[in-house]
Design a protein around this motif. Structure first.
Motif, PDB file in Angstrom:
ATOM      1  N   PRO A  92     129.349 -45.785 125.703  1.00  0.00           N
ATOM      2  CA  PRO A  92     128.542 -45.218 124.621  1.00  0.00           C
ATOM      3  C   PRO A  92     128.059 -46.316 123.663  1.00  0.00           C
ATOM      4  O   PRO A  92     128.752 -47.304 123.429  1.00  0.00           O
ATOM      5  N   GLN A  93     126.866 -46.140 123.142  1.00  0.00           N
ATOM      6  CA  GLN A  93     126.220 -47.140 122.286  1.00  0.00           C
ATOM      7  C   GLN A  93     127.121 -47.622 121.150  1.00  0.00           C
ATOM      8  O   GLN A  93     127.152 -48.796 120.840  1.00  0.00           O
ATOM      9  N   ARG A  94     127.861 -46.743 120.544  1.00  0.00           N
ATOM     10  CA  ARG A  94     128.669 -47.117 119.379  1.00  0.00           C
ATOM     11  C   ARG A  94     130.141 -47.392 119.705  1.00  0.00           C
ATOM     12  O   ARG A  94     130.961 -47.521 118.802  1.00  0.00           O
ATOM     13  N   HIS A  95     130.456 -47.509 120.975  1.00  0.00           N
ATOM     14  CA  HIS A  95     131.859 -47.680 121.373  1.00  0.00           C
ATOM     15  C   HIS A  95     132.384 -49.070 121.011  1.00  0.00           C
ATOM     16  O   HIS A  95     131.740 -50.084 121.256  1.00  0.00           O
ATOM     17  N   VAL A  96     133.583 -49.082 120.435  1.00  0.00           N
ATOM     18  CA  VAL A  96     134.263 -50.337 120.091  1.00  0.00           C
ATOM     19  C   VAL A  96     135.482 -50.468 120.993  1.00  0.00           C
ATOM     20  O   VAL A  96     136.254 -49.522 121.150  1.00  0.00           O
ATOM     21  N   GLU A  97     135.624 -51.640 121.604  1.00  0.00           N
ATOM     22  CA  GLU A  97     136.741 -51.926 122.515  1.00  0.00           C
ATOM     23  C   GLU A  97     137.335 -53.270 122.103  1.00  0.00           C
ATOM     24  O   GLU A  97     136.615 -54.263 122.005  1.00  0.00           O
ATOM     25  N   ASN A  98     138.630 -53.295 121.839  1.00  0.00           N
ATOM     26  CA  ASN A  98     139.300 -54.542 121.435  1.00  0.00           C
ATOM     27  C   ASN A  98     138.614 -55.202 120.227  1.00  0.00           C
ATOM     28  O   ASN A  98     138.483 -56.416 120.157  1.00  0.00           O
ATOM     29  N   GLY A  99     138.150 -54.370 119.316  1.00  0.00           N
ATOM     30  CA  GLY A  99     137.487 -54.886 118.116  1.00  0.00           C
ATOM     31  C   GLY A  99     136.058 -55.346 118.328  1.00  0.00           C
ATOM     32  O   GLY A  99     135.419 -55.856 117.417  1.00  0.00           O
ATOM     33  N   GLU A 100     135.529 -55.184 119.536  1.00  0.00           N
ATOM     34  CA  GLU A 100     134.163 -55.606 119.873  1.00  0.00           C
ATOM     35  C   GLU A 100     133.260 -54.378 119.946  1.00  0.00           C
ATOM     36  O   GLU A 100     133.657 -53.349 120.480  1.00  0.00           O
TER      37      GLU A 100
END
Length: 106
Positions: free
Chosen positions: A33-41
């Protein structure tokens, strides 16, 4: 080895690619998803930018505003399931669903 990172951009790309790989392993797909944050990224935004850099490969040197993805980066992104043209993939999926509906309902 002094532990310095000589190419910061490459190091950042690798870190974000690893986050993408973790997402794919966990979720089973690369549809971030466009706004997804993973590991602070901001992984969704990063992936969107990779699609822009991919498209830049077809532009002339003068037309490019950003450095296009390398063949190796393209290969690695494709290996984890990145789709370059999201709209075309969505249309294809809808066409498949329509075909299944017509086959089922007549």
């Amino acid at each position: 080895e002094l532990g310095f990172t000589w190419d910061v951009a490459d190091a950042q790309w690798e870190r974000k690619f690893e986050s993408l790989h973790e997402f794919v392993v966990r979720e089973g797909h690369a549809k971030v998803p466009q706004r997804h944050v993973e590991n602070g990224e901001n992984l969704g935004i990063w992936l969107s930018k990779q699609r822009t850099y991919y498209a830049a490969r077809d532009l002339s040197e003068a037309e490019r505003k950003k450095k296009p993805l390398s063949d190796e980066q393209v290969r690695r992104l494709e290996e984890v399931g990145v789709v370059w043209d999201v709209a075309a993939a969505r249309r294809e999926r809808m066409y498949e669903l329509l075909g299944a509906f017509v086959a089922r309902e007549g």
